[in-house]
Design a protein around this motif. Structure first.
Motif, short mmCIF file in Angstrom:
data_model
loop_
_atom_site.label_atom_id
_atom_site.label_comp_id
_atom_site.label_asym_id
_atom_site.label_seq_id
_atom_site.Cartn_x
_atom_site.Cartn_y
_atom_site.Cartn_z
N GLN A 78 0.84 -1.02 0.14
CA GLN A 78 -0.10 0.44 -0.38
C GLN A 78 0.61 0.96 0.03
O GLN A 78 0.69 2.28 -1.09
CB GLN A 78 -0.64 0.43 1.64
CG GLN A 78 -1.92 -1.44 1.44
CD GLN A 78 -2.62 -0.98 2.57
OE1 GLN A 78 -1.89 -0.95 3.99
NE2 GLN A 78 -3.99 -0.70 2.23
N GLY A 85 1.68 6.38 -7.13
CA GLY A 85 -0.33 7.21 -7.70
C GLY A 85 0.11 8.54 -6.96
O GLY A 85 -0.49 9.57 -7.97
N SER A 104 -11.99 6.18 3.06
CA SER A 104 -12.48 6.93 1.46
C SER A 104 -12.29 8.43 1.94
O SER A 104 -13.26 8.53 2.40
CB SER A 104 -13.27 6.12 0.63
OG SER A 104 -12.92 4.87 0.63
N ASP A 126 -7.05 7.03 -4.88
CA ASP A 126 -7.12 6.04 -3.76
C ASP A 126 -7.75 6.43 -2.29
O ASP A 126 -8.97 7.20 -2.51
CB ASP A 126 -6.26 5.00 -4.04
CG ASP A 126 -6.13 3.21 -5.07
OD1 ASP A 126 -6.97 3.90 -5.78
OD2 ASP A 126 -5.30 3.97 -5.48
N ARG A 127 -6.69 6.18 -1.83
CA ARG A 127 -7.42 6.72 -0.21
C ARG A 127 -6.62 8.34 0.16
O ARG A 127 -5.93 8.40 1.07
CB ARG A 127 -7.45 5.93 1.07
CG ARG A 127 -8.27 4.81 0.50
CD ARG A 127 -9.38 3.97 2.05
NE ARG A 127 -7.96 4.41 3.62
CZ ARG A 127 -7.74 3.36 3.76
NH1 ARG A 127 -8.94 1.95 4.13
NH2 ARG A 127 -7.72 3.95 4.98
#
Length: 173
Positions: A78, A85, A104, A126-127
């Motif tokens: 992650q 990302g 989220s 994503d988060r």
């Protein structure tokens, strides 16, 4: 055994909620515990899942220091995904911040648009909510209020710290 990265929110800021890194390494679950700077960035190896490890570390901090600290724990994969990302220049350092969300994000885009200065960019991957403030994070009205606009609990780190944490994961292979 899995490698994890833990981020503690709001410690050692302005002399409040002091957590010495040596003590943090001592109470951190798992083995091969390393810390990076005094703002609560930890790498360790353990068994279990991120949520349980975060809860355990949070409880250990409460027991040891007498106050609660939100803790976000990410698995190595992650953490690597967070860095990969990043949609902004990798050499932007302190001009790019990653707002790591505990859930989220529910970003208030109207408020973001109202605060955003020329050149500032925001991206949700994503988060993680990424903010690029080429005029400087300290001068950005958006940066000053972004945590509240995300709608969930977050902890923020600049791109230099995100890169360093992945570098530390690479070095501990």
């Amino acid at each position: 055994m899995t490698k994890f990265v833990a981020f503690l929110r709001g410690i050692n800021v302005g002399g409040h909620r002091k957590v010495p890194m040596a003590d943090l390494r001592e109470i951190c679950p798992g083995t091969d515990v390393q810390t990076y700077i005094a703002s609560g960035n930890v790498i360790f190896t353990a068994t279990g899942n991120s949520a349980d490890l975060a809860d355990g570390l949070q409880a250990a901090i409460k027991d040891r220091f007498g106050f609660e600290v939100p803790v976000l724990v990410l698995e190595e994969t992650q953490m690597r995904a967070v860095l990969s990302g990043n949609p902004f220049p990798m050499d932007a350092g302190k001009l790019v911040h990653a707002y790591l969300c505990y859930d989220s994000p529910q970003l208030d885009m109207a408020a973001v648009a109202a605060l955003k200065a020329d050149g500032e960019q925001i991206a949700v991957v994503d988060r993680t909510v990424w903010l690029y403030a080429p005029g400087g994070i300290g001068r950005s009205k958006l940066a000053a209020k972004l945590e509240r606009l995300i709608g969930v609990e977050v902890t923020a780190r600049n791109l230099n710290t995100v890169i360093k944490m992945v570098d530390m994961l690479n070095a501990s292979v």
